[in-house]
Design a protein around this motif. Structure first.
Motif, PDB file in Angstrom:
ATOM      1  N   GLN A  24       0.829  -1.206   0.000  1.00  0.00           N
ATOM      2  CA  GLN A  24       0.000   0.000   0.000  1.00  0.00           C
ATOM      3  C   GLN A  24       0.861   1.253   0.000  1.00  0.00           C
ATOM      4  OE1 GLN A  24      -3.674   0.245  -0.068  1.00  0.00           O
ATOM      5  NE2 GLN A  24      -2.803   2.165  -0.810  1.00  0.00           N
ATOM      6  N   GLN A  27       2.370   1.799  -3.452  1.00  0.00           N
ATOM      7  CA  GLN A  27       1.419   2.376  -4.390  1.00  0.00           C
ATOM      8  C   GLN A  27       1.153   3.841  -4.085  1.00  0.00           C
ATOM      9  OE1 GLN A  27      -0.030   0.859  -7.254  1.00  0.00           O
ATOM     10  NE2 GLN A  27      -0.333   3.058  -7.535  1.00  0.00           N
ATOM     11  N   ASP A  28       0.988   4.166  -2.806  1.00  0.00           N
ATOM     12  CA  ASP A  28       0.696   5.550  -2.415  1.00  0.00           C
ATOM     13  C   ASP A  28       1.861   6.476  -2.759  1.00  0.00           C
ATOM     14  OD1 ASP A  28      -1.795   4.836  -1.480  1.00  0.00           O
ATOM     15  OD2 ASP A  28      -1.186   4.723   0.627  1.00  0.00           O
ATOM     16  N   ARG A 188       1.612   8.134   6.222  1.00  0.00           N
ATOM     17  CA  ARG A 188       0.445   7.477   5.628  1.00  0.00           C
ATOM     18  C   ARG A 188      -0.864   7.962   6.241  1.00  0.00           C
ATOM     19  NH1 ARG A 188       3.141   3.766   8.617  1.00  0.00           N
ATOM     20  NH2 ARG A 188       4.321   3.108   6.791  1.00  0.00           N
ATOM     21  N   GLN A 192      -3.774   9.426   3.893  1.00  0.00           N
ATOM     22  CA  GLN A 192      -5.073   8.760   3.863  1.00  0.00           C
ATOM     23  C   GLN A 192      -6.203   9.760   3.635  1.00  0.00           C
ATOM     24  OE1 GLN A 192      -5.775   6.254   7.240  1.00  0.00           O
ATOM     25  NE2 GLN A 192      -7.859   5.722   6.630  1.00  0.00           N
TER      26      GLN A 192
END
Length: 216
Positions: A24, A27-28, A188, A192
């Protein structure tokens, strides 16, 4: 010694990740790099100082949840071969206290020798000469759980020619380059709340470029 588990070209940036970086986060971070590049290209579509462009690029990353931890000093270097370029990159990153990320740069470039498409992309940017900027961003997850990204830019402003030696190349003339960028912590939790916005911006910038391409 870090081992690269993934290396990918994102816009004009060579991103690489150690195995500890989650899927994740990978990808972020890639989405953030693409967003920053598209935003900078949209803001400065014509001839503009590479420093101005890159400063804006870094500003978009900060807005998306990156926090600057260490600044890379823009001290000029002269290199005459790919190996010198790799050594310079390792040295510059090591100076700011992230030697493992410097090793990631070396591994990323070695990986490109096995990926014909990515290598030709990188070599073509340098061989065109003139002025430009190359970017790489090795990423790793620290023992503390923090994910850090070293955004290293290499600005060049001289004409060079090259002669292929297998998959590597040697520059015929010394190439003066100016490093830049910094080491960032990827937050993160902040991203988000910004993820949907980044995706919207990527779609918007991409659609705008498509419209411009289709115009006669």
């Amino acid at each position: 010694m870090p081992t690269i588990t993934d290396a990918v070209v994102v816009g004009g940036c060579l991103a690489s990740f150690t195995p500890q970086v989650s899927a994740q986060d990978r990808q972020d971070i890639q989405d953030c790099l693409l967003y920053a590049e598209l935003a900078a290209n949209d803001k400065y579509p014509g001839q503009v100082s590479k420093k101005v462009w890159f400063d804006y690029y870094q500003g978009r990353l900060i807005k998306a949840g990156f926090t600057l931890k260490a600044f890379i000093a823009p001290e000029p270097f002269r290199v005459s071969s790919i190996q010198e370029l790799l050594t310079m990159s390792h040295t510059v990153i090591g100076r700011v206290g992230y030697d493992r990320l410097g090793q990631c740069v070396r591994e990323t470039y070695r990986a490109l020798a096995l990926d014909r498409f990515a290598w030709e992309f990188f070599r073509g940017n340098v061989a065109r000469g003139g002025q430009g900027i190359l970017k790489c961003s090795p990423c790793e997850r620290l023992a503390s759980g923090e994910t850090v990204v070293c955004l290293l830019s290499v600005q060049y402003s001289t004409r060079v020619t090259e002669q292929a030696l297998f998959l590597w190349s040697e520059f015929h003339h010394n190439l003066e380059i100016v490093p830049g960028g910094g080491v960032y912590a990827f937050n993160r939790a902040v991203f988000q709340h910004y993820r949907a916005r980044v995706h919207e911006k990527i779609e918007s910038y991409s659609a705008k470029r498509l419209v411009h391409t289709l115009r006669f």
